[in-house]
Design a protein around this motif. Structure first.
Motif, mmCIF file in Angstrom:
data_model
loop_
_atom_site.group_PDB
_atom_site.id
_atom_site.type_symbol
_atom_site.label_atom_id
_atom_site.label_comp_id
_atom_site.label_asym_id
_atom_site.label_seq_id
_atom_site.Cartn_x
_atom_site.Cartn_y
_atom_site.Cartn_z
ATOM 1 N N ALA A 72 0.836 -1.206 0.000
ATOM 2 C CA ALA A 72 0.000 0.000 0.000
ATOM 3 C C ALA A 72 0.866 1.250 0.000
ATOM 4 O O ALA A 72 0.488 2.275 -0.556
ATOM 5 C CB ALA A 72 -0.921 -0.017 1.220
ATOM 6 N N SER A 73 2.065 1.149 0.618
ATOM 7 C CA SER A 73 2.937 2.309 0.661
ATOM 8 C C SER A 73 3.472 2.677 -0.719
ATOM 9 O O SER A 73 3.899 3.798 -0.965
ATOM 10 C CB SER A 73 4.111 2.036 1.605
ATOM 11 O OG SER A 73 4.830 0.889 1.178
ATOM 12 N N ASP A 74 3.469 1.690 -1.639
ATOM 13 C CA ASP A 74 3.936 1.980 -2.991
ATOM 14 C C ASP A 74 2.983 2.928 -3.703
ATOM 15 O O ASP A 74 3.398 3.756 -4.505
ATOM 16 C CB ASP A 74 4.051 0.681 -3.806
ATOM 17 C CG ASP A 74 5.184 -0.207 -3.309
ATOM 18 O OD1 ASP A 74 6.060 0.318 -2.603
ATOM 19 O OD2 ASP A 74 5.180 -1.405 -3.624
ATOM 20 N N PHE A 75 1.703 2.754 -3.449
ATOM 21 C CA PHE A 75 0.675 3.608 -4.046
ATOM 22 C C PHE A 75 -0.179 4.136 -2.899
ATOM 23 O O PHE A 75 -1.050 3.424 -2.400
ATOM 24 C CB PHE A 75 -0.175 2.824 -5.038
ATOM 25 C CG PHE A 75 0.612 2.356 -6.218
ATOM 26 C CD1 PHE A 75 0.823 3.198 -7.294
ATOM 27 C CD2 PHE A 75 1.175 1.099 -6.227
ATOM 28 C CE1 PHE A 75 1.573 2.781 -8.374
ATOM 29 C CE2 PHE A 75 1.927 0.679 -7.303
ATOM 30 C CZ PHE A 75 2.134 1.516 -8.377
ATOM 31 N N PRO A 76 0.080 5.359 -2.444
ATOM 32 C CA PRO A 76 -0.611 5.892 -1.268
ATOM 33 C C PRO A 76 -2.115 5.669 -1.336
ATOM 34 O O PRO A 76 -2.774 6.052 -2.283
ATOM 35 C CB PRO A 76 -0.259 7.381 -1.315
ATOM 36 C CG PRO A 76 1.054 7.427 -2.039
ATOM 37 C CD PRO A 76 0.983 6.332 -3.065
ATOM 38 N N ASN A 77 -2.623 5.039 -0.315
ATOM 39 C CA ASN A 77 -4.029 4.678 -0.283
ATOM 40 C C ASN A 77 -4.452 4.694 1.182
ATOM 41 O O ASN A 77 -4.522 3.653 1.817
ATOM 42 C CB ASN A 77 -4.200 3.284 -0.889
ATOM 43 C CG ASN A 77 -5.671 2.930 -1.082
ATOM 44 O OD1 ASN A 77 -6.550 3.679 -0.695
ATOM 45 N ND2 ASN A 77 -5.915 1.779 -1.665
ATOM 46 N N PRO A 78 -4.667 5.872 1.733
ATOM 47 C CA PRO A 78 -4.929 6.002 3.169
ATOM 48 C C PRO A 78 -6.037 5.071 3.639
ATOM 49 O O PRO A 78 -7.123 5.043 3.068
ATOM 50 C CB PRO A 78 -5.333 7.475 3.313
ATOM 51 C CG PRO A 78 -4.691 8.152 2.151
ATOM 52 C CD PRO A 78 -4.741 7.155 1.036
ATOM 53 N N GLY A 79 -5.734 4.285 4.644
ATOM 54 C CA GLY A 79 -6.733 3.401 5.232
ATOM 55 C C GLY A 79 -6.687 1.981 4.724
ATOM 56 O O GLY A 79 -7.273 1.085 5.350
ATOM 57 N N TRP A 80 -5.992 1.730 3.622
ATOM 58 C CA TRP A 80 -6.005 0.372 3.088
ATOM 59 C C TRP A 80 -5.297 -0.621 4.006
ATOM 60 O O TRP A 80 -5.564 -1.815 3.964
ATOM 61 C CB TRP A 80 -5.398 0.327 1.687
ATOM 62 C CG TRP A 80 -5.740 -0.965 0.987
ATOM 63 C CD1 TRP A 80 -4.988 -2.094 0.927
ATOM 64 C CD2 TRP A 80 -6.966 -1.274 0.326
ATOM 65 N NE1 TRP A 80 -5.659 -3.082 0.257
ATOM 66 C CE2 TRP A 80 -6.875 -2.601 -0.130
ATOM 67 C CE3 TRP A 80 -8.130 -0.550 0.055
ATOM 68 C CZ2 TRP A 80 -7.902 -3.221 -0.838
ATOM 69 C CZ3 TRP A 80 -9.144 -1.167 -0.654
ATOM 70 C CH2 TRP A 80 -9.031 -2.491 -1.083
ATOM 71 N N GLU A 81 -4.401 -0.113 4.857
ATOM 72 C CA GLU A 81 -3.753 -1.023 5.808
ATOM 73 C C GLU A 81 -4.776 -1.697 6.711
ATOM 74 O O GLU A 81 -4.558 -2.804 7.200
ATOM 75 C CB GLU A 81 -2.696 -0.280 6.631
ATOM 76 C CG GLU A 81 -3.232 0.771 7.591
ATOM 77 C CD GLU A 81 -3.519 2.106 6.921
ATOM 78 O OE1 GLU A 81 -3.979 3.034 7.622
ATOM 79 O OE2 GLU A 81 -3.277 2.222 5.701
ATOM 80 N N ARG A 82 -5.914 -1.069 6.893
ATOM 81 C CA ARG A 82 -6.981 -1.682 7.699
ATOM 82 C C ARG A 82 -7.567 -2.884 6.955
ATOM 83 O O ARG A 82 -7.934 -3.887 7.567
ATOM 84 C CB ARG A 82 -8.072 -0.655 7.992
ATOM 85 C CG ARG A 82 -7.619 0.495 8.900
ATOM 86 C CD ARG A 82 -8.573 1.676 8.819
ATOM 87 N NE ARG A 82 -9.949 1.283 9.102
ATOM 88 C CZ ARG A 82 -11.013 1.936 8.614
ATOM 89 N NH1 ARG A 82 -10.856 2.977 7.812
ATOM 90 N NH2 ARG A 82 -12.229 1.528 8.922
ATOM 91 N N VAL A 83 -7.662 -2.770 5.633
ATOM 92 C CA VAL A 83 -8.123 -3.913 4.837
ATOM 93 C C VAL A 83 -7.119 -5.046 4.950
ATOM 94 O O VAL A 83 -7.485 -6.210 5.170
ATOM 95 C CB VAL A 83 -8.311 -3.508 3.357
ATOM 96 C CG1 VAL A 83 -8.713 -4.714 2.525
ATOM 97 C CG2 VAL A 83 -9.347 -2.397 3.231
ATOM 98 N N ASP A 84 -5.829 -4.702 4.824
ATOM 99 C CA ASP A 84 -4.780 -5.719 4.944
ATOM 100 C C ASP A 84 -4.846 -6.418 6.292
ATOM 101 O O ASP A 84 -4.725 -7.644 6.381
ATOM 102 C CB ASP A 84 -3.399 -5.082 4.770
ATOM 103 C CG ASP A 84 -3.105 -4.738 3.319
ATOM 104 O OD1 ASP A 84 -3.746 -5.324 2.431
ATOM 105 O OD2 ASP A 84 -2.231 -3.893 3.078
ATOM 106 N N ALA A 85 -5.038 -5.626 7.335
ATOM 107 C CA ALA A 85 -5.079 -6.206 8.682
ATOM 108 C C ALA A 85 -6.261 -7.167 8.824
ATOM 109 O O ALA A 85 -6.129 -8.252 9.416
ATOM 110 C CB ALA A 85 -5.167 -5.094 9.720
#
Length: 351
Positions: A21-34
């Motif tokens: 997600a850090s490669d393509f800024p996408n605020p909040g997507w880390e929550r999907v990953d989690a």
């Protein structure tokens, strides 16, 4: 992590590719990953819906992938495609890649110019350039745009298999490039065999048949008819119609195995049932003369005529050697046999 799926509605053998997600800024997507990490797919889908609703292009692309795969909810290819187009319009590089790979996989070459246009944007993005090599290579080698395009396509395909060694179609196409000298590639039967074998091990039935052909002819590998027959049978069991015919021919003439014309008939019948005019010609000739079973000249003639109607190049020669004049009742019987076959099977096509 936004998953970039290669060809959402395309070849299942294509590998998946991922980008952080850090490669393509996408605020909040880390929550999907989690949520995905803890196997809470429903929550991942809910969060993805929430992020996509805010209009973030990469979030829309990510949601499209979840929807396509049925993660956290029902799979919906139509909605997934609509989301991908929305993401493309909003500037998502990941969506451009997904759409392009799907278009590049299809037989409709009229869609390839759009795929190429999308890939020209993707290739500019260093983090995704390697993932674009395969669809670019496929379009440029198979698109019929001349030697220069072919040459560049082969380069992309070679880059693709370095990045995605388990991409069976890329391995197969590189093998064909070495076999045929695509784009000025130096013909090398050994290298072709190596790549055919790699693709075959990944489950590509086309490549498995080519492995058999190489072993049958001693092309890039030691000649080994029994091993070739085993390869043909394996490809045939996976549904390769040409391999079914190869098995039939080898059984009919006794190459690589003791001749077994009765079993050859069975393999010809399997291939004929898939619409092969070549197989109908072979089966018809065997029935006509009684090779491998009972003599049945009317059915044999019906199958040979069907092969002729389909444009099989050798069927007229067989007919010239075998056919006699028919009585009106025999003519009617042959016509009925042809009609019955066409009701139950695909319309035959020449190979």
């Amino acid at each position: 992590m936004v998953i970039l799926v290669a060809g959402l509605c395309a070849l299942s053998v294509w590998p998946h590719a991922a980008t952080a997600a850090s490669d393509f800024p996408n605020p909040g997507w880390e929550r999907v990953d989690a949520a995905l990490e803890r196997k809470d797919d429903a929550e991942a889908r809910r969060i993805a819906e929430e992020l996509a609703a805010k209009g973030d292009p990469e979030a829309i692309n990510g949601l499209a992938v979840l929807v396509a795969q049925g993660i956290g909810g029902p799979a919906d290819p139509r909605r997934s495609n609509a989301l991908l187009e929305q993401a493309v319009a909003a500037g998502s590089v990941g969506a451009k890649l997904n759409v392009a790979r799907s278009l590049a996989s299809g037989p409709d070459k009229s869609q390839w110019p759009r795929a190429l246009s999308l890939l020209q944007d993707v290739i500019k993005e260093p983090k995704l350039a390697q993932v674009a090599y395969y669809p670019l290579g496929r379009i440029m080698t198979l698109g019929g745009h001349g030697r220069v395009s072919e040459r560049q396509g082969v380069k992309y395909l070679n880059g693709a298999i370095k990045f995605e060694p388990r991409n069976a179609d890329a391995q197969f196409l590189v093998a064909r490039a070495f076999q045929n000298g695509w784009g000025g590639t130096e013909k090398d039967s050994r290298k072709a065999f190596t790549h055919f074998l790699a693709a075959a091990k990944l489950g590509d039935e086309r490549a498995l048949r080519y492995v058999g052909m190489a072993r049958l002819n001693g092309d890039g590998v030691a000649r080994d008819p029994p091993a070739a027959l085993a390869d043909f049978k394996a490809a045939a069991e996976l549904g390769n119609v040409s391999a079914m015919i190869d098995v039939a021919v080898m059984l009919a003439i006794g190459e690589g195995v003791s001749a077994d014309p009765a079993l050859a008939r069975e393999w010809y019948l399997k291939a004929a049932g898939q619409g092969s005019a070549h197989a109908l010609r072979g089966l018809g000739a065997m029935l006509f003369v009684g090779d491998g079973g009972d003599v049945d000249p009317l059915t044999g003639r019906a199958y040979l005529e069907l092969a002729i109607d389909a444009g099989d190049k050798l069927a007229p020669q067989a007919a010239e050697q075998l056919f006699d004049e028919l009585s009106p009742s025999e003519r009617a019987a042959v016509d009925q046999l042809k009609a019955d076959w066409l009701k139950a099977h695909p319309v035959p096509k020449a190979d």
